[in-house]
Design a protein around this motif. Structure first.
Motif, PDB file in Angstrom:
ATOM      1  N   ASP A 398      -9.178  -2.493 -16.157  1.00  0.00           N
ATOM      2  CA  ASP A 398     -10.283  -1.798 -16.811  1.00  0.00           C
ATOM      3  C   ASP A 398     -11.210  -1.136 -15.805  1.00  0.00           C
ATOM      4  N   LEU A 399     -11.410  -1.782 -14.677  1.00  0.00           N
ATOM      5  CA  LEU A 399     -12.395  -1.320 -13.706  1.00  0.00           C
ATOM      6  C   LEU A 399     -11.890  -0.204 -12.807  1.00  0.00           C
ATOM      7  N   TYR A 400     -10.590  -0.224 -12.492  1.00  0.00           N
ATOM      8  CA  TYR A 400     -10.113   0.647 -11.417  1.00  0.00           C
ATOM      9  C   TYR A 400      -8.903   1.501 -11.798  1.00  0.00           C
ATOM     10  N   SER A 401      -8.630   1.667 -13.073  1.00  0.00           N
ATOM     11  CA  SER A 401      -7.440   2.424 -13.461  1.00  0.00           C
ATOM     12  C   SER A 401      -7.474   3.858 -12.955  1.00  0.00           C
ATOM     13  N   ASP A 409      -0.478  -4.128  -7.036  1.00  0.00           N
ATOM     14  CA  ASP A 409      -1.602  -4.569  -6.206  1.00  0.00           C
ATOM     15  C   ASP A 409      -1.616  -3.818  -4.881  1.00  0.00           C
ATOM     16  N   THR A 410      -1.223  -2.534  -4.987  1.00  0.00           N
ATOM     17  CA  THR A 410      -1.183  -1.663  -3.816  1.00  0.00           C
ATOM     18  C   THR A 410      -2.103  -0.461  -3.976  1.00  0.00           C
ATOM     19  N   TRP A 411      -2.938  -0.458  -5.002  1.00  0.00           N
ATOM     20  CA  TRP A 411      -3.763   0.701  -5.318  1.00  0.00           C
ATOM     21  C   TRP A 411      -5.027   0.777  -4.482  1.00  0.00           C
ATOM     22  N   TYR A 412      -5.343  -0.251  -3.749  1.00  0.00           N
ATOM     23  CA  TYR A 412      -6.653  -0.344  -3.092  1.00  0.00           C
ATOM     24  C   TYR A 412      -6.864   0.753  -2.053  1.00  0.00           C
ATOM     25  N   PRO A 413      -8.058   1.359  -2.040  1.00  0.00           N
ATOM     26  CA  PRO A 413      -8.358   2.344  -1.002  1.00  0.00           C
ATOM     27  C   PRO A 413      -8.784   1.657   0.291  1.00  0.00           C
ATOM     28  N   ASN A 414      -8.501   2.280   1.403  1.00  0.00           N
ATOM     29  CA  ASN A 414      -9.016   1.797   2.675  1.00  0.00           C
ATOM     30  C   ASN A 414     -10.492   2.185   2.808  1.00  0.00           C
ATOM     31  N   ASN A 415     -11.172   1.503   3.714  1.00  0.00           N
ATOM     32  CA  ASN A 415     -12.584   1.799   4.007  1.00  0.00           C
ATOM     33  C   ASN A 415     -13.466   1.719   2.771  1.00  0.00           C
ATOM     34  N   ASP A 416     -13.211   0.750   1.935  1.00  0.00           N
ATOM     35  CA  ASP A 416     -14.019   0.537   0.740  1.00  0.00           C
ATOM     36  C   ASP A 416     -15.290  -0.202   1.131  1.00  0.00           C
ATOM     37  N   PRO A 417     -16.450   0.445   1.045  1.00  0.00           N
ATOM     38  CA  PRO A 417     -17.687  -0.227   1.466  1.00  0.00           C
ATOM     39  C   PRO A 417     -18.065  -1.379   0.553  1.00  0.00           C
ATOM     40  N   LEU A 804      -7.712 -15.319  15.514  1.00  0.00           N
ATOM     41  CA  LEU A 804      -7.780 -16.036  16.784  1.00  0.00           C
ATOM     42  C   LEU A 804      -6.957 -15.375  17.883  1.00  0.00           C
ATOM     43  N   TYR A 805      -5.722 -14.968  17.583  1.00  0.00           N
ATOM     44  CA  TYR A 805      -4.834 -14.429  18.615  1.00  0.00           C
ATOM     45  C   TYR A 805      -4.626 -12.927  18.518  1.00  0.00           C
ATOM     46  N   THR A 806      -5.224 -12.304  17.544  1.00  0.00           N
ATOM     47  CA  THR A 806      -4.918 -10.895  17.321  1.00  0.00           C
ATOM     48  C   THR A 806      -5.627  -9.983  18.311  1.00  0.00           C
ATOM     49  N   ASP A 807      -5.120  -8.751  18.410  1.00  0.00           N
ATOM     50  CA  ASP A 807      -5.791  -7.734  19.209  1.00  0.00           C
ATOM     51  C   ASP A 807      -7.175  -7.460  18.632  1.00  0.00           C
ATOM     52  N   ALA A 808      -8.052  -6.910  19.465  1.00  0.00           N
ATOM     53  CA  ALA A 808      -9.411  -6.602  19.021  1.00  0.00           C
ATOM     54  C   ALA A 808      -9.374  -5.664  17.819  1.00  0.00           C
ATOM     55  N   GLY A 809     -10.089  -6.043  16.771  1.00  0.00           N
ATOM     56  CA  GLY A 809     -10.174  -5.211  15.584  1.00  0.00           C
ATOM     57  C   GLY A 809      -9.003  -5.347  14.640  1.00  0.00           C
ATOM     58  N   TYR A 810      -8.029  -6.205  15.010  1.00  0.00           N
ATOM     59  CA  TYR A 810      -6.852  -6.373  14.163  1.00  0.00           C
ATOM     60  C   TYR A 810      -6.940  -7.717  13.453  1.00  0.00           C
ATOM     61  N   VAL A 811      -6.545  -7.728  12.169  1.00  0.00           N
ATOM     62  CA  VAL A 811      -6.700  -8.924  11.336  1.00  0.00           C
ATOM     63  C   VAL A 811      -5.373  -9.260  10.674  1.00  0.00           C
ATOM     64  N   GLY A 812      -4.940 -10.512  10.813  1.00  0.00           N
ATOM     65  CA  GLY A 812      -3.757 -10.969  10.107  1.00  0.00           C
ATOM     66  C   GLY A 812      -4.054 -11.127   8.630  1.00  0.00           C
ATOM     67  N   SER A 813      -3.047 -10.868   7.784  1.00  0.00           N
ATOM     68  CA  SER A 813      -3.334 -10.836   6.352  1.00  0.00           C
ATOM     69  C   SER A 813      -2.373 -11.706   5.562  1.00  0.00           C
ATOM     70  N   SER A 814      -2.480 -11.588   4.262  1.00  0.00           N
ATOM     71  CA  SER A 814      -1.581 -12.249   3.326  1.00  0.00           C
ATOM     72  C   SER A 814      -0.406 -11.324   3.036  1.00  0.00           C
ATOM     73  N   GLY A 815       0.237 -11.517   1.884  1.00  0.00           N
ATOM     74  CA  GLY A 815       1.336 -10.628   1.497  1.00  0.00           C
ATOM     75  C   GLY A 815       0.859  -9.327   0.900  1.00  0.00           C
ATOM     76  N   ILE A 816      -0.445  -9.221   0.641  1.00  0.00           N
ATOM     77  CA  ILE A 816      -1.059  -8.008   0.107  1.00  0.00           C
ATOM     78  C   ILE A 816      -2.141  -7.568   1.085  1.00  0.00           C
ATOM     79  N   THR A 817      -2.112  -6.311   1.493  1.00  0.00           N
ATOM     80  CA  THR A 817      -3.018  -5.849   2.545  1.00  0.00           C
ATOM     81  C   THR A 817      -4.474  -6.150   2.243  1.00  0.00           C
ATOM     82  N   HIS A 818      -4.903  -5.857   1.028  1.00  0.00           N
ATOM     83  CA  HIS A 818      -6.330  -5.865   0.719  1.00  0.00           C
ATOM     84  C   HIS A 818      -6.840  -7.155   0.108  1.00  0.00           C
TER      85      HIS A 818
END
Length: 986
Positions: A398-401, A409-417, A804-818
């Motif tokens: 309802d909110l994001y169609s 679960d791949t519709w998410y925009p990057n840089n969402d404030p 903890l071990y990632t490169d600067a600015g890089y974040v490990g994630s789940s099975g879904i990016t966002h």
């Protein structure tokens, strides 16, 4: 028709009663003209200079605040028909006295600024070179017009004031309300005291639900007429208005709602604060007296923080951009409790379109994630209030169609404030020294040494094993399988395939009877009563009890067993053989009430696997399919292509489809015994203690096949060609397997369940490294990664897992990016194709991800003991405890989110279409409400003078906010319950 007055007059007076308001104009010779207030648009005072020009001061004025300390002055010149000589204008600004506010004394006031202009100028910006005007003082201005140096006209005096708090929006828009989309926001027109829509009424407004009360007395905010509301957390009263046809709410535009409000006198039963919420809706509101829940036709516009105010004050909501068009608006007040009721008054409601499209991140945050709040606001505020909120805002569909296909679960925009606002990372987490932690746990090496050990790949040293062709099978079943939607998986037979059993290796090292037996030379140990069969049955006992027998489901099932001390190809052979035998003779089949007994097993079936069992099943089904045409595989397996033909789907709980570094640890233990200090003490002594015998056992076992480098190279072609659709369930636990502790952060880059990364569990073929696991580059400060909406102990561990071990600015994630394991939206800036969390093997479909550890989620666990549903009636709003996953640091882990990346999961009938709209949003946050002083001003007649007083504007500043997208019902469901309710029901 409204009237506009431009008259030569002495003075005017506004008279009012409870029922009518008139403008009374006292003309010369004592005549009086009266006009109803609602038909008067404005009144202009013009000095008596016949046959001349008129000068009209326009802005700034007393009607609303001026936000700039150097405002722009504008006036209008109206000329007559005669010719004029040299025209000049003199603009004078004075500082008014609060003690003497009469306009008549304008020329005696302290001059702040005087400037002469020629006739072409009618707008002037206060110069930057002059001292700026200051907040807290009353100013007034007037323009005189001269012809050839002789005064021929002067404008009326215009008082004004400055409000220059450093806010991220124009406060004048809040306080002025020049173009409200609502009608009669002051509740003056048609005002009749009483319960709205019963004996009371007010034009353009109706009761939304409950019993709002119309008040006609003069005790409103600036003017007579207002509405009384009441409410607690779940119920109360509201008002609503259908917007005029020309003022409908339009998708994608930006709107701001503001109003005047106060808290009525309270007693012990009533709340000492109030929150106010507004919703937009189409059609109608539920007439239940309960506050409305967001639906496809009801959307939350916004809510205030806690307001603790006894006098009228102004408040506003954040800018709102609707997800669709709406026709109506409703407003109600509430508290955070069912035990206390807020009694509030509301007046001067303004709903206006705004060009201020500020993002969710309105305020500036420092490097520690704290909002930068101007000290001038705080120092003048009489009190500040903190408010924690957990708001359900509706279904993502309802909110994001409008943003994409929300059935995925791949519709998410990057840089969402709006994904993550404010927060912090605790100092002890920022300053974690992993080397010191390793040393305290008995490992003398550094994190780099540990990484080198875990980067090894150990070769298979097992002896060649002869695998005989599996006998052919000819189906003798006459009755076709008919799906039953009332049973899990449509009533299909279930094949359970267990995960890694280290007990096999430990018992073999201890020469325990049965553990020395191998496949295929000792098949009895893999059948009923056999060593491997019993361990397999024990592993599935909780799951079967929780999800089948306790619910009365009658699906038949087979529990497959294999030997983890042997390579994975042997496990695949054992699995296929046992399925074939169950199909042919019913051996090993457990019947829970199917009239077919054990006959015709797996005519149509599903595989349910756990951990290593998912990899075994994929490889087994792929090999079986290839035996249809591959003579080499036929020599080892026979032609068993009929098995995958009869398997409708494979449900893989917490699988190791891209391997697991835990396998590397167990192999490395034999040459790096210090690792034993970091591993779960429940692991057998034989495996923790290096020995030549155990080294031989481990290097001949399935552990070799489970190494990430081996899976992603040797077994990738088989996983990628499995003919059976694989539906994956992934878990990300804060702590992982009990006892692994800090090693969990080093072992599994990104989020994991203690044994396997969520990427591996989701069927992602990425080869992950500590520096760059499956994940993303964040878009801002690291505090936005930190999960503020859960217990600190959980948040700390998740954050360490991800960074903890990632490169600067890089974040490990789940099975879904966002989305994280808890469903928290992530501050994603970009991803790389090689490490994209949403990469998938062919024919693999991620479905659910959760906050589960490796064992409890897949095995199942009964609801909390001692729970009595009678204590939680539906009317209470409470839900029963869900099937909790393993606790971490004494805290519950219970979240599930949808993780679907491919529409084939719907079109192939793998999951119910109901799942397409079962992802919901809720928002948790902490804000601070600061009442900042603002001046108010009105003009009184007669005599002509200013009334000036101070009131407050309640500004809400988010300290932090996190959005979560979780499955509907996540508070009372588990990953397994979603599987049993919604997978392969057709």
């Amino acid at each position: 028709m409204k009237y506009f007055f431009s008259v030569f007059m002495l003075f005017a007076i506004v008279s009012s009663t409870s029922y009518a308001q008139n403008v009374e104009i006292y003309m010369q010779k004592n005549s009086v003209a009266r006009y109803p207030m609602e038909v008067v648009d404005s009144i202009r005072f013009t000095p008596c200079f016949p046959d001349t020009l008129t000068v009209v001061a326009i802005s700034p004025n007393a009607d609303c605040a001026t936000s700039s300390p150097r405002p722009t002055f504008e006036w209008e010149i109206q000329l007559s028909n005669r010719q004029f000589g040299e025209i000049t204008h003199e603009l004078t600004i004075v500082e008014m006295s609060v003690q003497d506010t009469s306009f008549a004394a304008f020329d005696t006031k302290k001059q702040v600024f005087v400037r002469i202009f020629d006739r072409s100028v009618n707008i002037f910006a206060f110069p930057a070179t002059s001292p700026k005007l200051v907040m807290g003082k009353i100013y007034a201005w007037r323009v005189k017009t001269f012809e050839n140096g002789k005064l021929i006209a002067l404008s009326e005096v215009k008082p004004f004031y400055i409000i220059d708090y450093p806010l991220p929006f124009n406060i004048a828009e809040v306080l002025c309300c020049s173009k409200s989309l609502l009608s009669n926001g002051t509740f003056q027109v048609g005002n009749k005291t009483g319960i709205l829509d019963v004996q009371g009424s007010v034009a353009n407004w109706n009761a939304g639900y409950g019993s709002p009360i119309v008040k006609s007395d003069s005790d409103g905010c600036k003017d007579p007429g207002y509405i009384q509301l009441n409410g607690n957390r779940i119920a109360g009263s509201s008002i609503k208005q259908q917007l005029p046809a020309t003022n409908k709410i339009i998708q994608g535009k930006h709107y701001r709602l503001s109003f005047c409000t106060r808290l009525r006198n309270s007693d012990r039963k009533n709340s000492d604060y109030v929150l106010i919420k507004a919703v937009a809706f189409n059609s109608s509101l539920p007439n239940t007296g309960l506050h409305p829940t967001p639906t496809s036709d009801i959307a939350i516009i916004g809510w205030t923080g806690k307001l603790s105010l006894k006098e009228w004050a102004t408040a506003s909501l954040k800018v709102w951009s609707p997800n669709k068009n709406f026709d109506n608006i409703a407003i109600y007040c509430y508290t955070n409790s069912e035990d206390t009721i807020a009694l509030c008054d509301i007046d001067n409601i303004c709903f206006q379109e705004t060009t201020d499209s500020v993002s969710c991140d309105d305020y500036v945050y420092d490097g520690n994630g704290q909002p930068v709040i101007d000290s001038s606001m705080v120092s003048q505020a009489p009190d500040t209030t903190y408010n924690y909120y957990d708001e359900y805002t509706g279904l993502t569909s309802d909110l994001y169609s409008q943003q994409g296909n929300t059935t995925l679960d791949t519709w998410y925009p990057n840089n969402d404030p709006c994904a993550s606002i404010g927060g912090f990372v605790p100092l002890e987490i920022q300053n974690t020294n992993f080397n010191d932690t390793l040393k305290s746990l008995g490992y003398e090496g550094t994190s780099e040494d540990l990484d080198k050990v875990l980067s090894q790949t150990f070769a298979d040293s097992s002896k060649k094993i002869t695998l005989n062709p599996i006998p052919a099978y000819a189906s003798k079943c006459n009755q076709q399988f008919v799906p039953n939607k009332d049973l899990p998986f449509g009533g299909r037979d279930i094949i359970f395939v267990h995960g890694l059993q280290l007990k096999h290796l430990c018992d073999r090292a201890g020469e325990i009877s049965g553990a020395i037996a191998n496949w295929p030379t000792s098949p009895a140990e893999f059948e009923s009563g056999g060593y491997y069969k019993k361990i397999a049955e024990d592993g599935w006992a909780d799951h079967i009890k929780t999800w089948m027998t306790s619910k009365g489901y009658k699906n038949r099932y087979l529990i497959v067993s294999y030997n983890c001390s042997q390579p994975i190809i042997v496990a695949a052979h054992a699995m296929l053989t046992q399925i074939r035998n169950a199909m042919a003779t019913g051996i090993g089949v457990v019947n829970l009430g199917d009239p077919r007994k054990t006959e015709c097993f797996a005519q149509s079936s599903v595989i349910i696997s756990h951990s290593t069992g998912g990899l075994v099943s994929d490889i087994a089904m792929s090999i079986a399919e290839k035996t249809k045409t591959d003579p080499i595989l036929q020599a080892q397996f026979g032609n068993v292509g009929y098995i995958p033909d009869r398997v409708k789907g494979h449900i893989a709980f917490h699988s190791v489809l891209a391997g697991s570094k835990m396998a590397t640890v167990f192999l490395a233990l034999q040459t790096s015994p210090a690792l034993g200090n970091l591993i779960n003490s429940q692991i057998c002594t034989e495996l923790r203690t290096p020995s030549p015998a155990m080294r031989i056992i481990t290097l001949s076992s399935i552990l070799v096949d489970l190494q990430p480098a081996v899976v992603t190279t040797l077994w990738n072609p088989f996983i990628n060609t499995t003919p059976v659709p694989t539906i994956t369930i992934a878990g990300g636990h804060p702590y992982g397997v009990d006892g692994v502790g800090y090693l969990n952060w080093a072992l599994h880059p990104g989020l994991d369940d203690g044994v396997s990364t969520m990427s591996s569990q989701s069927g992602n073929p990425n080869f992950e490294t500590g520096a760059q696991p499956s994940g993303y580059f964040r878009n801002s400060n690291p505090f936005k990664v930190y999960d503020m909406g859960i217990a600190t102990s959980r948040a700390n561990s998740y954050y360490m897992n991800q960074t903890l071990y990632t490169d600067a600015g890089y974040v490990g994630s789940s099975g879904i990016t966002h989305l994280s394991a808890t469903g928290m939206l992530q501050p994603v800036a970009s991803t790389l194709p090689i490490s994209n969390p949403e990469n998938r093997y062919k024919n693999h479909y991620s479905f659910i991800q959760s906050a589960s550890d490796h064992y409890i989620g897949p095995r199942g666990k009964s609801p909390n003991e001692g729970f009595d549903p009678a204590n939680f009636p539906a009317s209470s709003g409470f839900q029963p405890p869900n099937y909790d996953y393993d606790e971490s640091f004494g805290r519950r882990n219970y979240e599930e989110s949808r993780a679907i990346t491919n529409t084939d999961i719907y079109t192939k009938g793998l999951v119910s279409p109901l799942i397409a709209t079962m992802q919901a949003e809720h928002i948790r946050g902490l804000d601070i409400t600061i009442p900042i002083p603002i001046p108010n001003m009105s003009i009184k007649f007669p005599p002509l003078r200013i009334k000036f007083w101070w009131t407050y504007y309640y500004i809400v500043i988010p300290i932090w906010q996190r959005k979560y997208h979780n499955m509907v019902g996540y508070g009372s469901e588990s990953e397994a319950s979603y599987v049993y309710k919604y997978v392969l029901r057709q």
